[in-house]
Design an enzyme around this catalytic site. Structure first.
Site, short mmCIF file in Angstrom:
data_model
loop_
_atom_site.label_atom_id
_atom_site.label_comp_id
_atom_site.label_asym_id
_atom_site.label_seq_id
_atom_site.Cartn_x
_atom_site.Cartn_y
_atom_site.Cartn_z
N ASP A 13 34.20 39.61 36.54
CA ASP A 13 35.54 39.31 36.47
C ASP A 13 36.23 39.66 35.00
OD1 ASP A 13 35.56 37.91 38.73
OD2 ASP A 13 35.09 36.01 37.81
N LYS A 16 37.57 44.80 35.99
CA LYS A 16 37.32 45.92 36.77
C LYS A 16 38.38 46.76 37.50
CE LYS A 16 33.75 43.96 38.07
NZ LYS A 16 33.66 42.78 37.53
N GLY A 40 35.89 39.88 43.65
CA GLY A 40 37.16 39.65 43.68
C GLY A 40 37.81 40.63 42.67
N HIS A 41 38.74 42.05 42.88
CA HIS A 41 38.85 42.62 41.86
C HIS A 41 40.67 42.74 41.98
CE1 HIS A 41 35.03 45.11 41.60
NE2 HIS A 41 34.88 43.69 41.45
N GLN A 222 30.75 42.68 39.96
CA GLN A 222 29.83 41.65 39.11
C GLN A 222 29.90 42.21 37.71
OE1 GLN A 222 28.28 42.40 42.70
NE2 GLN A 222 29.96 41.10 43.16
P1 GDP Z 1 37.31 41.91 38.10
O1 GDP Z 1 36.46 41.16 39.03
O2 GDP Z 1 36.55 42.44 37.02
O3 GDP Z 1 38.27 42.97 38.72
O4 GDP Z 1 38.44 40.89 37.47
P2 GDP Z 1 39.12 39.68 38.25
O5 GDP Z 1 40.11 40.24 38.86
O6 GDP Z 1 38.26 38.77 38.83
O7 GDP Z 1 39.56 39.00 37.01
C1 GDP Z 1 40.43 39.37 35.82
C2 GDP Z 1 41.73 38.53 35.74
O8 GDP Z 1 42.48 38.96 34.68
C3 GDP Z 1 42.72 38.90 37.04
O9 GDP Z 1 43.43 37.90 37.40
C4 GDP Z 1 43.82 39.95 36.30
O10 GDP Z 1 44.94 39.99 36.94
C5 GDP Z 1 43.59 39.65 35.09
N1 GDP Z 1 43.71 40.27 33.69
C6 GDP Z 1 43.23 41.70 33.80
N2 GDP Z 1 43.50 42.26 32.52
C7 GDP Z 1 44.31 41.31 31.74
C8 GDP Z 1 44.82 41.32 30.66
O11 GDP Z 1 44.58 42.29 29.64
N3 GDP Z 1 45.37 40.14 30.11
C9 GDP Z 1 45.61 39.17 31.12
N4 GDP Z 1 46.34 38.05 30.57
N5 GDP Z 1 45.24 39.10 32.30
C10 GDP Z 1 44.43 40.33 32.70
P1 IMO Z 2 33.61 40.44 40.38
O1 IMO Z 2 33.18 41.73 41.10
C1 IMO Z 2 32.26 36.89 38.83
C2 IMO Z 2 28.43 35.09 40.69
C3 IMO Z 2 28.66 33.67 41.57
C4 IMO Z 2 27.35 33.22 41.12
C5 IMO Z 2 26.37 34.32 41.31
C6 IMO Z 2 25.68 34.65 42.49
O2 IMO Z 2 34.71 39.88 40.76
O3 IMO Z 2 33.26 40.55 38.70
P2 IMO Z 2 26.53 35.58 44.92
O4 IMO Z 2 27.55 35.19 45.84
O5 IMO Z 2 26.75 36.96 44.43
O6 IMO Z 2 25.16 35.50 45.42
O7 IMO Z 2 26.60 34.52 43.45
O8 IMO Z 2 26.95 35.53 40.80
N1 IMO Z 2 29.17 35.98 41.08
C7 IMO Z 2 30.39 36.65 40.40
N2 IMO Z 2 30.91 36.02 39.14
N3 IMO Z 2 32.47 38.01 39.37
C8 IMO Z 2 32.03 38.11 40.31
O9 IMO Z 2 32.45 39.36 40.91
C9 IMO Z 2 30.94 37.74 40.98
N4 IMO Z 2 30.09 38.05 42.09
C10 IMO Z 2 28.99 37.03 42.20
O10 IMO Z 2 29.57 32.90 40.71
O11 IMO Z 2 26.99 32.54 39.86
MG MG Z 3 36.53 39.07 39.87
#
Ligand code: GDP
Ligand code: IMO
Ligand code: MG
Length: 430
Positions: A13, A16, A40-41, A222
Protein backbone atom coordinates in the site's frame (compact mmCIF):
# COMPACT_ATOMS: atom_id res chain seq x y z
CA UNK A 1 15.74 -2.04 -23.87
CA UNK A 2 15.34 -3.31 -20.35
CA UNK A 3 12.48 -3.96 -17.97
CA UNK A 4 12.17 -1.30 -15.27
CA UNK A 5 10.58 -2.54 -12.07
CA UNK A 6 8.47 -0.59 -9.60
CA UNK A 7 7.98 -2.30 -6.26
CA UNK A 8 6.98 -1.62 -2.67
CA UNK A 9 9.68 -1.39 -0.03
CA UNK A 10 7.47 -1.63 3.05
CA UNK A 11 4.41 -3.74 3.93
CA UNK A 12 2.37 -2.87 0.82
CA UNK A 13 0.00 0.00 0.00
CA UNK A 14 2.88 2.38 -0.61
CA UNK A 15 1.10 3.97 -3.58
CA UNK A 16 2.35 1.73 -6.40
CA UNK A 17 -0.81 2.08 -8.49
CA UNK A 18 -0.65 5.87 -8.51
CA UNK A 19 2.99 5.99 -9.62
CA UNK A 20 2.67 3.26 -12.26
CA UNK A 21 -0.10 5.37 -13.76
CA UNK A 22 2.11 8.49 -13.61
CA UNK A 23 5.04 6.70 -15.29
CA UNK A 24 2.94 4.90 -17.92
CA UNK A 25 3.36 7.57 -20.64
CA UNK A 26 7.11 6.80 -20.62
CA UNK A 27 6.54 3.10 -21.37
CA UNK A 28 5.05 0.94 -24.14
CA UNK A 29 4.01 -1.96 -21.92
CA UNK A 30 2.99 -2.39 -18.27
CA UNK A 31 3.09 -5.85 -16.72
CA UNK A 32 2.08 -7.32 -13.36
CA UNK A 33 4.46 -10.10 -12.30
CA UNK A 34 3.14 -11.57 -9.02
CA UNK A 35 0.36 -11.52 -6.47
CA UNK A 36 -3.29 -11.43 -7.35
CA UNK A 37 -6.48 -9.81 -6.13
CA UNK A 38 -4.95 -9.42 -2.65
CA UNK A 39 -3.58 -6.21 -4.19
CA UNK A 40 -5.57 -3.00 -4.18
CA UNK A 41 -3.88 -0.31 -6.28
CA UNK A 42 -5.56 3.07 -6.17
CA UNK A 43 -5.41 5.69 -8.91
CA UNK A 44 -7.00 9.12 -8.92
CA UNK A 45 -7.26 11.54 -11.81
CA UNK A 46 -9.77 14.01 -13.24
CA UNK A 47 -12.01 13.53 -10.21
CA UNK A 48 -12.26 9.75 -10.68
CA UNK A 49 -10.93 7.10 -8.34
CA UNK A 50 -10.20 3.50 -9.40
CA UNK A 51 -8.97 0.55 -7.35
CA UNK A 52 -7.27 -2.18 -9.39
CA UNK A 53 -6.65 -5.67 -8.05
CA UNK A 54 -5.43 -7.93 -10.85
CA UNK A 55 -5.31 -5.54 -13.80
CA UNK A 56 -2.11 -3.54 -14.28
CA UNK A 57 -2.21 0.18 -13.49
CA UNK A 58 -1.14 1.13 -17.03
CA UNK A 59 -4.61 0.93 -18.53
CA UNK A 60 -5.66 4.54 -18.20
CA UNK A 61 -2.96 6.30 -20.19
CA UNK A 62 -3.12 6.30 -23.97
CA UNK A 63 -3.84 2.76 -25.09
CA UNK A 64 -0.68 1.12 -23.72
CA UNK A 65 -0.32 -2.67 -23.80
CA UNK A 66 -0.90 -4.36 -20.42
CA UNK A 67 0.10 -7.87 -19.44
CA UNK A 68 -0.77 -10.14 -16.53
CA UNK A 69 2.35 -12.29 -16.24
CA UNK A 70 2.86 -15.93 -15.34
CA UNK A 71 3.74 -15.21 -11.71
CA UNK A 72 0.28 -13.82 -11.00
CA UNK A 73 -2.66 -15.80 -9.59
CA UNK A 74 -6.06 -14.94 -11.04
CA UNK A 75 -9.55 -15.35 -9.69
CA UNK A 76 -11.71 -15.25 -12.85
CA UNK A 77 -14.72 -14.02 -10.91
CA UNK A 78 -12.95 -11.05 -9.34
CA UNK A 79 -11.19 -10.42 -12.64
CA UNK A 80 -14.49 -10.26 -14.49
CA UNK A 81 -15.98 -7.89 -11.91
CA UNK A 82 -12.95 -5.64 -12.23
CA UNK A 83 -12.85 -5.71 -16.05
CA UNK A 84 -16.61 -5.21 -16.40
CA UNK A 85 -16.59 -2.24 -14.03
CA UNK A 86 -13.80 -0.69 -16.10
CA UNK A 87 -15.64 -1.40 -19.36
CA UNK A 88 -18.75 0.26 -17.91
CA UNK A 89 -16.69 3.38 -17.23
CA UNK A 90 -15.44 3.45 -20.82
CA UNK A 91 -12.24 1.42 -20.50
CA UNK A 92 -12.61 -1.66 -22.65
CA UNK A 93 -9.54 -3.80 -22.11
CA UNK A 94 -10.07 -6.75 -24.42
CA UNK A 95 -7.65 -5.38 -27.05
CA UNK A 96 -5.10 -4.01 -24.59
CA UNK A 97 -4.74 -6.72 -21.99
CA UNK A 98 -3.06 -10.09 -22.45
CA UNK A 99 -2.93 -12.79 -19.83
CA UNK A 100 -0.24 -15.41 -19.40
CA UNK A 101 -1.41 -18.98 -19.96
CA UNK A 102 1.02 -19.93 -17.19
CA UNK A 103 -0.67 -17.77 -14.54
CA UNK A 104 -2.42 -19.96 -11.98
CA UNK A 105 -6.13 -19.89 -11.26
CA UNK A 106 -7.59 -19.20 -7.83
CA UNK A 107 -10.43 -21.71 -7.46
CA UNK A 108 -13.52 -21.20 -5.28
CA UNK A 109 -12.17 -23.87 -2.94
CA UNK A 110 -8.91 -21.90 -2.57
CA UNK A 111 -10.91 -19.09 -1.00
CA UNK A 112 -12.58 -21.51 1.40
CA UNK A 113 -9.20 -23.04 2.25
CA UNK A 114 -7.76 -19.57 2.93
CA UNK A 115 -10.54 -18.98 5.48
CA UNK A 116 -10.23 -22.49 6.93
CA UNK A 117 -6.44 -22.25 7.37
CA UNK A 118 -6.77 -18.85 9.00
CA UNK A 119 -9.46 -20.17 11.38
CA UNK A 120 -7.24 -23.13 12.26
CA UNK A 121 -4.36 -20.80 13.21
CA UNK A 122 -6.24 -19.39 16.20
CA UNK A 123 -4.15 -16.61 17.76
CA UNK A 124 -1.46 -16.97 15.09
CA UNK A 125 -3.66 -15.68 12.26
CA UNK A 126 -1.85 -13.96 9.39
CA UNK A 127 -4.79 -11.69 8.69
CA UNK A 128 -4.84 -12.57 4.99
CA UNK A 129 -7.02 -10.75 2.50
CA UNK A 130 -9.13 -13.92 2.25
CA UNK A 131 -8.75 -14.09 -1.53
CA UNK A 132 -7.32 -17.62 -1.67
CA UNK A 133 -3.79 -16.41 -2.43
CA UNK A 134 -1.90 -18.78 -0.10
CA UNK A 135 -3.79 -21.93 -1.15
CA UNK A 136 -3.47 -21.09 -4.87
CA UNK A 137 0.31 -20.63 -4.61
CA UNK A 138 0.51 -23.73 -2.39
CA UNK A 139 -1.06 -25.77 -5.20
CA UNK A 140 1.26 -24.19 -7.74
CA UNK A 141 4.37 -25.14 -5.78
CA UNK A 142 3.09 -28.62 -4.94
CA UNK A 143 2.34 -29.13 -8.65
CA UNK A 144 -1.40 -29.42 -8.18
CA UNK A 145 -2.34 -26.05 -9.63
CA UNK A 146 -4.54 -25.25 -12.59
CA UNK A 147 -3.26 -22.69 -15.05
CA UNK A 148 -5.06 -20.22 -17.27
CA UNK A 149 -3.93 -22.22 -20.32
CA UNK A 150 -5.75 -25.26 -18.94
CA UNK A 151 -9.05 -23.51 -19.62
CA UNK A 152 -8.43 -24.19 -23.30
CA UNK A 153 -8.05 -27.96 -22.91
CA UNK A 154 -8.28 -30.61 -20.20
CA UNK A 155 -9.84 -28.27 -17.66
CA UNK A 156 -12.70 -30.41 -16.32
CA UNK A 157 -10.61 -33.39 -15.24
CA UNK A 158 -8.04 -31.19 -13.53
CA UNK A 159 -10.69 -29.09 -11.87
CA UNK A 160 -12.65 -32.02 -10.46
CA UNK A 161 -9.45 -33.59 -9.08
CA UNK A 162 -8.37 -30.34 -7.40
CA UNK A 163 -11.84 -29.72 -6.01
CA UNK A 164 -12.04 -33.23 -4.53
CA UNK A 165 -8.66 -32.75 -2.80
CA UNK A 166 -9.69 -29.39 -1.43
CA UNK A 167 -13.02 -30.68 -0.17
CA UNK A 168 -11.24 -33.47 1.68
CA UNK A 169 -8.98 -30.92 3.39
CA UNK A 170 -11.97 -28.74 4.27
CA UNK A 171 -13.74 -31.77 5.79
CA UNK A 172 -10.64 -32.65 7.81
CA UNK A 173 -10.67 -29.11 9.20
CA UNK A 174 -14.38 -29.34 9.84
CA UNK A 175 -14.84 -26.22 7.73
CA UNK A 176 -18.26 -25.79 6.07
CA UNK A 177 -18.36 -25.69 2.28
CA UNK A 178 -22.15 -25.25 1.92
CA UNK A 179 -21.69 -22.16 -0.20
CA UNK A 180 -19.53 -23.95 -2.74
CA UNK A 181 -22.20 -24.74 -5.34
CA UNK A 182 -23.19 -21.09 -5.67
CA UNK A 183 -19.58 -19.87 -5.69
CA UNK A 184 -18.68 -22.48 -8.26
CA UNK A 185 -21.50 -21.62 -10.68
CA UNK A 186 -20.49 -17.94 -10.78
CA UNK A 187 -16.84 -18.85 -11.03
CA UNK A 188 -17.27 -21.25 -13.95
CA UNK A 189 -19.28 -18.61 -15.75
CA UNK A 190 -16.48 -16.10 -15.24
CA UNK A 191 -14.00 -18.60 -16.67
CA UNK A 192 -15.74 -18.24 -20.03
CA UNK A 193 -15.34 -14.47 -19.79
CA UNK A 194 -11.57 -14.89 -19.43
CA UNK A 195 -11.46 -16.42 -22.93
CA UNK A 196 -12.33 -13.02 -24.44
CA UNK A 197 -8.80 -11.92 -23.67
CA UNK A 198 -5.59 -12.93 -25.41
CA UNK A 199 -4.33 -15.91 -23.41
CA UNK A 200 -0.68 -16.14 -24.40
CA UNK A 201 2.82 -17.30 -23.53
CA UNK A 202 3.59 -13.83 -22.24
CA UNK A 203 7.31 -14.52 -21.69
CA UNK A 204 7.71 -14.81 -25.49
CA UNK A 205 5.81 -11.60 -26.12
CA UNK A 206 7.74 -9.67 -23.47
CA UNK A 207 11.12 -10.82 -24.77
CA UNK A 208 10.07 -10.02 -28.34
CA UNK A 209 9.03 -6.55 -27.24
CA UNK A 210 12.43 -6.07 -25.62
CA UNK A 211 14.19 -7.07 -28.85
CA UNK A 212 12.01 -4.64 -30.76
CA UNK A 213 13.15 -1.84 -28.43
CA UNK A 214 9.85 -1.44 -26.57
CA UNK A 215 10.04 -0.17 -23.02
CA UNK A 216 8.44 -2.21 -20.25
CA UNK A 217 7.47 -1.25 -16.71
CA UNK A 218 6.86 -4.14 -14.31
CA UNK A 219 4.38 -3.36 -11.53
CA UNK A 220 4.94 -5.07 -8.21
CA UNK A 221 2.20 -5.92 -5.76
CA UNK A 222 2.42 -6.04 -1.94
CA UNK A 223 5.81 -4.99 -0.58
CA UNK A 224 9.29 -6.31 0.20
CA UNK A 225 8.49 -6.91 3.87
CA UNK A 226 5.64 -9.21 2.75
CA UNK A 227 7.93 -11.28 0.48
CA UNK A 228 7.65 -15.03 1.03
CA UNK A 229 11.44 -15.40 1.44
CA UNK A 230 12.62 -12.07 2.85
CA UNK A 231 9.55 -10.66 4.58
CA UNK A 232 8.50 -11.07 8.20
CA UNK A 233 7.75 -14.80 7.79
CA UNK A 234 5.23 -16.32 8.39
CA UNK A 235 3.30 -13.03 8.35
CA UNK A 236 3.84 -12.55 4.65
CA UNK A 237 2.11 -13.18 1.36
CA UNK A 238 2.82 -16.27 -0.74
CA UNK A 239 4.79 -14.79 -3.64
CA UNK A 240 8.14 -13.14 -4.31
CA UNK A 241 7.35 -9.48 -4.15
CA UNK A 242 11.02 -8.52 -4.58
CA UNK A 243 12.82 -7.65 -7.82
CA UNK A 244 13.81 -11.26 -8.46
CA UNK A 245 10.07 -12.04 -8.63
CA UNK A 246 9.93 -9.94 -11.77
CA UNK A 247 12.37 -12.31 -13.54
CA UNK A 248 10.45 -15.44 -12.54
CA UNK A 249 7.04 -13.82 -12.86
CA UNK A 250 7.55 -12.44 -16.36
CA UNK A 251 10.22 -14.75 -17.75
CA UNK A 252 12.93 -12.13 -18.20
CA UNK A 253 16.62 -12.56 -17.50
CA UNK A 254 18.22 -10.65 -14.60
CA UNK A 255 20.41 -9.01 -17.29
CA UNK A 256 17.28 -7.41 -18.66
CA UNK A 257 16.35 -5.54 -15.49
CA UNK A 258 16.99 -1.80 -15.79
CA UNK A 259 15.83 0.73 -13.22
CA UNK A 260 14.47 -0.55 -9.93
CA UNK A 261 12.07 2.02 -8.48
CA UNK A 262 11.60 1.47 -4.76
CA UNK A 263 8.48 3.12 -3.40
CA UNK A 264 7.84 3.98 0.25
CA UNK A 265 5.58 6.13 2.38
CA UNK A 266 7.08 9.02 4.35
CA UNK A 267 6.00 6.95 7.35
CA UNK A 268 5.00 3.29 7.61
CA UNK A 269 1.84 1.17 7.61
CA UNK A 270 0.95 -2.48 7.82
CA UNK A 271 -2.36 -4.30 7.49
CA UNK A 272 -2.80 -7.76 8.98
CA UNK A 273 -0.72 -9.41 11.71
CA UNK A 274 3.02 -9.61 12.21
CA UNK A 275 5.98 -7.62 13.48
CA UNK A 276 6.01 -3.86 12.94
CA UNK A 277 8.89 -2.36 14.96
CA UNK A 278 7.89 1.32 14.64
CA UNK A 279 4.15 0.85 15.14
CA UNK A 280 2.55 3.67 17.14
CA UNK A 281 -0.21 3.26 19.71
CA UNK A 282 -0.46 6.97 20.55
CA UNK A 283 -2.05 10.18 19.21
CA UNK A 284 0.72 10.51 16.60
CA UNK A 285 -0.24 7.08 15.18
CA UNK A 286 -3.92 8.08 15.22
CA UNK A 287 -3.08 11.33 13.42
CA UNK A 288 -1.16 9.48 10.69
CA UNK A 289 -4.07 7.06 10.26
CA UNK A 290 -6.58 9.91 10.07
CA UNK A 291 -4.57 12.21 7.79
CA UNK A 292 -3.45 9.35 5.56
CA UNK A 293 -6.90 7.77 5.48
CA UNK A 294 -5.15 4.52 6.26
CA UNK A 295 -7.87 1.98 5.55
CA UNK A 296 -7.39 -0.94 3.14
CA UNK A 297 -8.30 -0.17 -0.49
CA UNK A 298 -10.05 -3.52 -0.89
CA UNK A 299 -10.88 -4.87 2.56
CA UNK A 300 -11.45 -1.50 4.29
CA UNK A 301 -9.38 -2.78 7.23
CA UNK A 302 -7.70 -0.13 9.39
CA UNK A 303 -3.99 -0.08 8.67
CA UNK A 304 -1.55 -0.07 11.55
CA UNK A 305 0.57 3.12 11.42
CA UNK A 306 4.05 4.08 12.59
CA UNK A 307 7.15 6.17 11.88
CA UNK A 308 9.41 5.46 8.93
CA UNK A 309 11.76 2.54 9.57
CA UNK A 310 15.14 3.06 7.90
CA UNK A 311 16.50 -0.27 9.16
CA UNK A 312 13.79 -2.13 7.27
CA UNK A 313 14.03 0.24 4.28
CA UNK A 314 17.79 -0.28 3.93
CA UNK A 315 17.23 -4.02 4.01
CA UNK A 316 14.57 -3.73 1.30
CA UNK A 317 16.81 -1.51 -0.85
CA UNK A 318 19.60 -4.08 -0.55
CA UNK A 319 17.42 -7.06 -1.49
CA UNK A 320 15.99 -5.30 -4.53
CA UNK A 321 19.02 -3.36 -5.75
CA UNK A 322 16.92 -0.18 -5.79
CA UNK A 323 18.30 2.50 -8.13
CA UNK A 324 15.74 5.27 -7.53
CA UNK A 325 13.42 6.00 -4.62
CA UNK A 326 9.88 7.33 -4.68
CA UNK A 327 8.47 8.90 -1.51
CA UNK A 328 4.69 8.90 -1.10
CA UNK A 329 2.17 10.62 1.14
CA UNK A 330 4.52 13.39 2.22
CA UNK A 331 1.47 15.60 2.78
CA UNK A 332 0.22 13.31 5.55
CA UNK A 333 3.00 14.61 7.81
CA UNK A 334 2.24 18.29 7.06
CA UNK A 335 0.89 19.11 10.52
CA UNK A 336 3.56 17.45 12.67
CA UNK A 337 5.93 19.74 14.53
CA UNK A 338 8.54 16.98 14.66
CA UNK A 339 8.94 13.78 12.66
CA UNK A 340 10.72 10.67 13.80
CA UNK A 341 12.76 8.22 11.74
CA UNK A 342 13.98 4.90 13.12
CA UNK A 343 17.71 4.46 12.47
CA UNK A 344 18.49 1.40 14.61
CA UNK A 345 16.91 -1.16 16.93
CA UNK A 346 17.87 -2.11 20.45
CA UNK A 347 17.33 -5.85 20.71
CA UNK A 348 17.86 -7.55 24.06
CA UNK A 349 19.81 -4.49 25.21
CA UNK A 350 22.11 -4.32 22.15
CA UNK A 351 21.87 -1.72 19.41
CA UNK A 352 21.90 -2.92 15.82
CA UNK A 353 21.29 -1.53 12.34
CA UNK A 354 20.88 -4.99 10.83
CA UNK A 355 17.35 -6.18 10.15
CA UNK A 356 16.92 -9.15 12.51
CA UNK A 357 15.71 -12.70 11.79
CA UNK A 358 12.54 -11.93 13.73
CA UNK A 359 11.70 -8.27 14.25
CA UNK A 360 9.66 -9.08 17.35
CA UNK A 361 10.08 -9.62 21.09
CA UNK A 362 12.26 -7.26 23.12
CA UNK A 363 12.88 -4.72 20.35
CA UNK A 364 13.01 -0.94 20.81
CA UNK A 365 13.40 1.42 17.86
CA UNK A 366 16.06 4.12 18.11
CA UNK A 367 14.72 7.36 16.63
CA UNK A 368 16.20 10.50 15.16
CA UNK A 369 13.84 13.44 15.46
CA UNK A 370 13.64 16.03 12.71
CA UNK A 371 11.70 19.30 12.54
CA UNK A 372 8.39 19.10 10.68
CA UNK A 373 7.58 21.52 7.82
CA UNK A 374 4.14 22.50 9.15
CA UNK A 375 3.09 23.74 5.70
CA UNK A 376 0.53 22.22 3.36
CA UNK A 377 2.34 20.25 0.66
CA UNK A 378 -0.76 19.27 -1.33
CA UNK A 379 -0.58 22.20 -3.76
CA UNK A 380 3.19 22.12 -4.28
CA UNK A 381 4.01 21.88 -8.00
CA UNK A 382 7.80 21.81 -8.12
CA UNK A 383 10.68 21.06 -5.82
CA UNK A 384 11.60 24.77 -5.70
CA UNK A 385 8.53 25.18 -3.51
CA UNK A 386 9.58 22.57 -0.94
CA UNK A 387 9.84 24.03 2.58
CA UNK A 388 13.33 24.07 4.07
CA UNK A 389 12.45 21.42 6.67
CA UNK A 390 11.07 19.14 3.96
CA UNK A 391 14.31 19.44 1.98
CA UNK A 392 16.19 18.62 5.17
CA UNK A 393 14.03 15.49 5.66
CA UNK A 394 14.73 14.42 2.05
CA UNK A 395 18.47 15.03 2.37
CA UNK A 396 18.52 13.07 5.60
CA UNK A 397 16.76 10.12 3.92
CA UNK A 398 19.02 10.20 0.87
CA UNK A 399 22.11 10.26 3.05
CA UNK A 400 20.88 7.36 5.17
CA UNK A 401 19.54 5.27 2.30
CA UNK A 402 22.26 6.12 -0.24
CA UNK A 403 19.77 6.21 -3.13
CA UNK A 404 18.27 9.38 -4.65
CA UNK A 405 14.60 10.19 -4.06
CA UNK A 406 13.45 10.97 -7.62
CA UNK A 407 9.72 11.35 -7.11
CA UNK A 408 7.80 12.93 -4.26
CA UNK A 409 4.04 12.49 -3.99
CA UNK A 410 2.00 15.13 -2.17
CA UNK A 411 -1.55 13.86 -2.65
CA UNK A 412 -3.54 11.00 -4.18
CA UNK A 413 -4.15 12.67 -7.54
CA UNK A 414 -2.00 11.94 -10.58
CA UNK A 415 -1.15 15.66 -10.74
CA UNK A 416 0.12 15.77 -7.15
CA UNK A 417 3.45 14.30 -8.16
CA UNK A 418 6.83 16.00 -8.29
CA UNK A 419 9.70 14.61 -10.32
CA UNK A 420 13.05 15.78 -8.98
CA UNK A 421 16.15 16.27 -11.06
CA UNK A 422 19.04 15.44 -8.82
CA UNK A 423 22.65 15.97 -9.77
CA UNK A 424 23.45 12.50 -8.59
CA UNK A 425 24.37 9.82 -11.04
CA UNK A 426 21.10 8.33 -12.20
CA UNK A 427 19.45 8.18 -15.59
CA UNK A 428 16.57 10.30 -16.81
CA UNK A 429 13.21 9.26 -15.49
CA UNK A 430 10.72 10.45 -18.08
P1 GDP B 1 -0.77 0.48 -3.56
O1 GDP B 1 -1.39 -0.80 -3.13
O2 GDP B 1 0.71 0.50 -3.33
O3 GDP B 1 -1.11 0.89 -4.97
O4 GDP B 1 -1.37 1.61 -2.60
P2 GDP B 1 -2.92 1.74 -2.16
O5 GDP B 1 -3.71 2.25 -3.30
O6 GDP B 1 -3.40 0.50 -1.49
O7 GDP B 1 -2.80 2.80 -0.99
C1 GDP B 1 -2.29 4.07 -1.20
C2 GDP B 1 -3.37 5.08 -0.78
O8 GDP B 1 -2.80 6.36 -0.63
C3 GDP B 1 -4.46 5.26 -1.84
O9 GDP B 1 -5.67 5.56 -1.19
C4 GDP B 1 -3.98 6.45 -2.64
O10 GDP B 1 -5.03 7.16 -3.28
C5 GDP B 1 -3.36 7.28 -1.57
N1 GDP B 1 -2.21 8.10 -1.98
C6 GDP B 1 -1.24 7.83 -2.89
N2 GDP B 1 -0.30 8.79 -2.88
C7 GDP B 1 -0.69 9.69 -1.97
C8 GDP B 1 -0.12 10.91 -1.48
O11 GDP B 1 0.96 11.33 -1.88
N3 GDP B 1 -0.80 11.56 -0.50
C9 GDP B 1 -1.99 11.11 0.00
N4 GDP B 1 -2.57 11.81 0.95
N5 GDP B 1 -2.55 9.97 -0.43
C10 GDP B 1 -1.90 9.27 -1.39
P1 IMO C 1 -0.93 -4.06 -2.36
O1 IMO C 1 -0.46 -4.58 -3.69
C1 IMO C 1 -1.01 -4.57 1.98
C2 IMO C 1 -1.07 -8.69 3.47
C3 IMO C 1 -2.33 -9.16 4.18
C4 IMO C 1 -1.75 -10.18 5.11
C5 IMO C 1 -0.63 -10.81 4.30
C6 IMO C 1 -1.04 -12.11 3.60
O2 IMO C 1 -2.23 -3.34 -2.42
O3 IMO C 1 0.16 -3.29 -1.68
P2 IMO C 1 -2.58 -12.72 1.52
O4 IMO C 1 -4.02 -12.43 1.26
O5 IMO C 1 -1.63 -12.16 0.50
O6 IMO C 1 -2.30 -14.16 1.78
O7 IMO C 1 -2.27 -11.94 2.91
O8 IMO C 1 -0.29 -9.86 3.32
N1 IMO C 1 -1.30 -8.14 2.11
C7 IMO C 1 -1.23 -6.84 1.81
N2 IMO C 1 -1.05 -5.76 2.60
N3 IMO C 1 -1.11 -4.42 0.64
C8 IMO C 1 -1.27 -5.49 -0.16
O9 IMO C 1 -1.25 -5.39 -1.51
C9 IMO C 1 -1.38 -6.77 0.42
N4 IMO C 1 -1.56 -8.01 -0.08
C10 IMO C 1 -1.51 -8.83 0.97
O10 IMO C 1 -2.96 -8.10 4.85
O11 IMO C 1 -1.15 -9.54 6.20
MG1 MG D 1 -2.90 -1.50 -1.87
Amino acid sequence: MKVDVLLGLQWGDEGKGKIVDVLTPAYDVIARFQGGPNAGHTLEFEGHKYVLRSIPSGIFQGGKMNIIGSGVVIDPLLFRQEAEALAASGHDLTKRLSISKKAHLILPTHRLLDAAWEAAKGDGKIGTTGKGIGPAYTDKISRNGIRVGDILHGFDVRYQAAKAKHEAILRSLDYPSDDLDRLEAEWLDALEYLKRFDLIDSENLINRYLKEGKSILAEGAQGTMLDIDFGSYPFVTSSNTVCAGCCTGLGVSPHMIGQVYGIFKAYCTRVGSGPFPTELFDPAGEAICREGNEYGSVTGRKRRCGWIDLVALKYAIMINGVTQLIMMKSDVLDAFDTIKACVAYVIDGRETTAFPYEAAGDLEPVYVELPGWQTSMTGVKSEDEFPEEFNAYLSFLEEELEVPVRIVSVGPDREQTIIRYTEQDCPDLI
